[in-house]
Design a protein around this motif. Structure first.
Motif, PDB file in Angstrom:
ATOM      1  N   LEU A 107       0.356  -1.395   0.043  1.00 24.08           N
ATOM      2  CA  LEU A 107       0.187   0.063   0.195  1.00 24.08           C
ATOM      3  C   LEU A 107       1.123   1.034  -0.404  1.00 24.08           C
ATOM      4  N   GLN A 108       1.966   1.440   0.798  1.00 25.05           N
ATOM      5  CA  GLN A 108       3.106   2.619   1.070  1.00 25.05           C
ATOM      6  C   GLN A 108       3.295   2.669  -0.507  1.00 25.05           C
ATOM      7  N   GLN A 109       3.841   1.540  -1.555  1.00 22.48           N
ATOM      8  CA  GLN A 109       4.654   1.711  -2.705  1.00 22.48           C
ATOM      9  C   GLN A 109       2.951   2.372  -4.059  1.00 22.48           C
ATOM     10  N   GLN A 110       2.147   2.240  -3.962  1.00 25.63           N
ATOM     11  CA  GLN A 110       1.626   1.998  -4.420  1.00 25.63           C
ATOM     12  C   GLN A 110       0.854   3.562  -4.417  1.00 25.63           C
ATOM     13  N   SER A 111       0.948   4.076  -2.994  1.00 20.81           N
ATOM     14  CA  SER A 111       0.690   5.624  -2.445  1.00 20.81           C
ATOM     15  C   SER A 111       1.664   6.399  -2.766  1.00 20.81           C
ATOM     16  N   PHE A 112       3.083   6.293  -2.377  1.00 21.10           N
ATOM     17  CA  PHE A 112       3.767   6.974  -2.820  1.00 21.10           C
ATOM     18  C   PHE A 112       3.621   7.035  -5.043  1.00 21.10           C
ATOM     19  N   TYR A 113       3.226   6.099  -5.940  1.00 20.26           N
ATOM     20  CA  TYR A 113       3.014   6.111  -6.944  1.00 20.26           C
ATOM     21  C   TYR A 113       2.424   6.758  -7.573  1.00 20.26           C
ATOM     22  N   ASN A 114       0.533   7.072  -6.832  1.00 18.32           N
ATOM     23  CA  ASN A 114      -0.150   7.711  -6.927  1.00 18.32           C
ATOM     24  C   ASN A 114       0.014   8.774  -6.803  1.00 18.32           C
ATOM     25  N   ARG A 115       0.316   9.274  -5.288  1.00 18.56           N
ATOM     26  CA  ARG A 115       1.009  11.109  -5.253  1.00 18.56           C
ATOM     27  C   ARG A 115       1.588  11.375  -6.402  1.00 18.56           C
ATOM     28  N   GLY A 116       2.825  10.364  -6.936  1.00 22.15           N
ATOM     29  CA  GLY A 116       3.536  11.229  -7.922  1.00 22.15           C
ATOM     30  C   GLY A 116       2.612  11.628  -9.161  1.00 22.15           C
ATOM     31  N   ASN A 117       1.777  10.502  -9.511  1.00 18.84           N
ATOM     32  CA  ASN A 117       1.010  11.416 -10.485  1.00 18.84           C
ATOM     33  C   ASN A 117      -0.038  12.620 -10.028  1.00 18.84           C
ATOM     34  N   ALA A 118      -0.587  12.775  -9.491  1.00 20.20           N
ATOM     35  CA  ALA A 118      -1.494  13.356  -9.008  1.00 20.20           C
ATOM     36  C   ALA A 118      -1.023  14.829  -8.695  1.00 20.20           C
ATOM     37  N   LEU A 119       0.668  14.782  -8.346  1.00 20.79           N
ATOM     38  CA  LEU A 119       1.476  16.054  -8.498  1.00 20.79           C
ATOM     39  C   LEU A 119       2.600  16.396  -9.543  1.00 20.79           C
ATOM     40  N   TYR A 120       2.284  15.175 -10.503  1.00 20.88           N
ATOM     41  CA  TYR A 120       2.498  15.803 -12.049  1.00 20.88           C
ATOM     42  C   TYR A 120       1.290  16.418 -12.407  1.00 20.88           C
ATOM     43  N   LYS A 121       0.374  15.970 -11.681  1.00 22.80           N
ATOM     44  CA  LYS A 121      -1.077  16.014 -13.001  1.00 22.80           C
ATOM     45  C   LYS A 121      -1.355  18.038 -12.231  1.00 22.80           C
ATOM     46  N   SER A 122      -0.928  18.273 -11.204  1.00 25.33           N
ATOM     47  CA  SER A 122      -0.952  19.626 -10.300  1.00 25.33           C
ATOM     48  C   SER A 122       0.022  20.257 -11.211  1.00 25.33           C
ATOM     49  N   GLY A 123       1.137  19.809 -11.527  1.00 20.66           N
ATOM     50  CA  GLY A 123       2.096  20.934 -12.333  1.00 20.66           C
ATOM     51  C   GLY A 123       1.798  20.838 -13.192  1.00 20.66           C
ATOM     52  N   GLU A 124       1.279  20.057 -14.316  1.00 15.57           N
ATOM     53  CA  GLU A 124       1.236  20.358 -16.227  1.00 15.57           C
ATOM     54  C   GLU A 124      -0.365  21.127 -15.996  1.00 15.57           C
ATOM     55  N   SER A 125      -0.686  21.781 -14.477  1.00 16.29           N
ATOM     56  CA  SER A 125      -1.741  22.988 -14.580  1.00 16.29           C
ATOM     57  C   SER A 125      -1.290  23.978 -14.356  1.00 16.29           C
ATOM     58  N   LYS A 149       5.609  24.652 -10.886  1.00 20.69           N
ATOM     59  CA  LYS A 149       5.734  24.184 -11.788  1.00 20.69           C
ATOM     60  C   LYS A 149       6.776  22.959 -11.645  1.00 20.69           C
ATOM     61  N   THR A 150       8.246  23.464 -12.060  1.00 18.18           N
ATOM     62  CA  THR A 150       9.344  22.306 -11.728  1.00 18.18           C
ATOM     63  C   THR A 150       8.851  21.678 -10.207  1.00 18.18           C
ATOM     64  N   GLN A 151       8.733  22.779  -8.400  1.00 19.86           N
ATOM     65  CA  GLN A 151       8.790  22.177  -7.597  1.00 19.86           C
ATOM     66  C   GLN A 151       7.925  21.206  -7.587  1.00 19.86           C
ATOM     67  N   LEU A 152       6.710  21.221  -7.697  1.00 20.36           N
ATOM     68  CA  LEU A 152       5.414  20.285  -8.055  1.00 20.36           C
ATOM     69  C   LEU A 152       6.601  18.881  -8.695  1.00 20.36           C
ATOM     70  N   TRP A 153       6.776  18.898  -9.875  1.00 18.41           N
ATOM     71  CA  TRP A 153       7.225  18.278 -10.642  1.00 18.41           C
ATOM     72  C   TRP A 153       8.718  17.352  -9.725  1.00 18.41           C
ATOM     73  N   LYS A 154       9.570  17.762  -8.994  1.00 19.75           N
ATOM     74  CA  LYS A 154      10.542  17.893  -8.524  1.00 19.75           C
ATOM     75  C   LYS A 154       9.272  16.901  -7.707  1.00 19.75           C
ATOM     76  N   GLU A 155       8.907  17.147  -6.644  1.00 24.43           N
ATOM     77  CA  GLU A 155       7.787  16.383  -6.207  1.00 24.43           C
ATOM     78  C   GLU A 155       7.770  15.280  -6.285  1.00 24.43           C
ATOM     79  N   ALA A 156       7.182  14.946  -7.486  1.00 25.82           N
ATOM     80  CA  ALA A 156       6.747  13.918  -8.363  1.00 25.82           C
ATOM     81  C   ALA A 156       7.709  12.619  -8.579  1.00 25.82           C
ATOM     82  N   LEU A 157       8.785  13.853  -8.897  1.00 29.64           N
ATOM     83  CA  LEU A 157      10.448  12.668  -8.761  1.00 29.64           C
ATOM     84  C   LEU A 157      11.089  11.864  -7.769  1.00 29.64           C
ATOM     85  N   ASP A 158      10.292  12.786  -6.763  1.00 32.11           N
ATOM     86  CA  ASP A 158      10.601  11.610  -5.189  1.00 32.11           C
ATOM     87  C   ASP A 158       9.870  11.088  -5.228  1.00 32.11           C
TER      88      ASP A 158
END
Length: 222
Positions: free
Chosen positions: A97-115, A122-131
């Motif tokens: 569940l941890q692993q899936q949570s990290f994965y999906n939080r990364g997706n949510a952060l990337y989507k936030s950065g897109e807009s 944008k850079t901050q959000l995508w760096k967090e997604a990368l992490d």
């Protein structure tokens, strides 16, 4: 005797009502996850998120409800809420569940950065997604999607940095050109002013020369 019997009957009815009320409450609680799942199937993601969030409040030891609330929020395109739910579910002792949570939080952060239009945000959000994707890969290096998203966001960040540098370079060039244009305009004005001044001086000298060729007494040319 009749009074005691009546009171006894009323007492039984009250107890039965309480039992029915408790039973209904238990049934409703048991049906909530199913109801949330039904909302998800119908595409009613806001309602599903609300039910899962309520379940998470009532059952704080079960992080699956937080995770499911995050999934519903993501599908509802409420990426900020999704980040918060996935962040909470990532604290679960369940590594999967941890692993899936990290994965999906990364997706949510990337989507936030897109807009996000501002470069820094944008850079901050995508760096967090990368992490987040990096955490997901470390917990499960066989997760192909997490690995692909990790590389994808890296590439997007590099492209974003290059685009920003190009934009900055173009802006600097534009400022330099504007300054050159302004300097040229100022120089042209100075040259024009000097030419006008020289012409005025020449006209004055010509007038003075004409006066010197006239008789002072008569004003006539000599």
């Amino acid at each position: 005797m009749y009074l005691e019997k009546t009171l006894s009957q009323k007492s039984c009815k009250i107890q039965m009502c309480l039992m029915v009320g408790i039973l209904l409450t238990v049934v409703l609680c048991a049906d909530s996850p199913r109801k949330a799942a039904d909302y998800m199937k119908l595409g009613q993601y806001d309602d599903a998120m609300r039910v899962y969030a309520d379940l998470a409040t009532r059952k704080p030891d079960d992080s699956r409800y937080l995770y499911n609330a995050g999934v519903a929020a993501y599908k509802a395109q409420k990426f900020q809420e999704a980040q918060e739910y996935f962040d909470a579910s990532s604290l679960s002792s369940d590594l999967g569940l941890q692993q899936q949570s990290f994965y999906n939080r990364g997706n949510a952060l990337y989507k936030s950065g897109e807009s996000e239009a501002e470069f820094e945000k944008k850079t901050q959000l995508w760096k967090e997604a990368l992490d987040q994707f990096d955490h997901a890969v470390k917990l499960n290096d066989t997760d192909k999607l997490a690995t692909e998203n990790l590389q994808f966001v890296k590439t997007q960040l590099e492209n974003l940095q290059e685009q920003e540098q190009e934009n900055q370079s173009n802006e600097d060039d534009k400022q330099d050109q504007d300054k050159q244009d302004q300097d040229k305009q100022d120089q042209d004005k100075q040259n024009q002013h000097k030419q006008n001044q020289d012409k005025q001086d020449q006209d004055k000298q010509a007038d003075s020369s004409e006066c010197s060729n006239q008789d002072p007494a008569t004003g006539e040319d000599r």
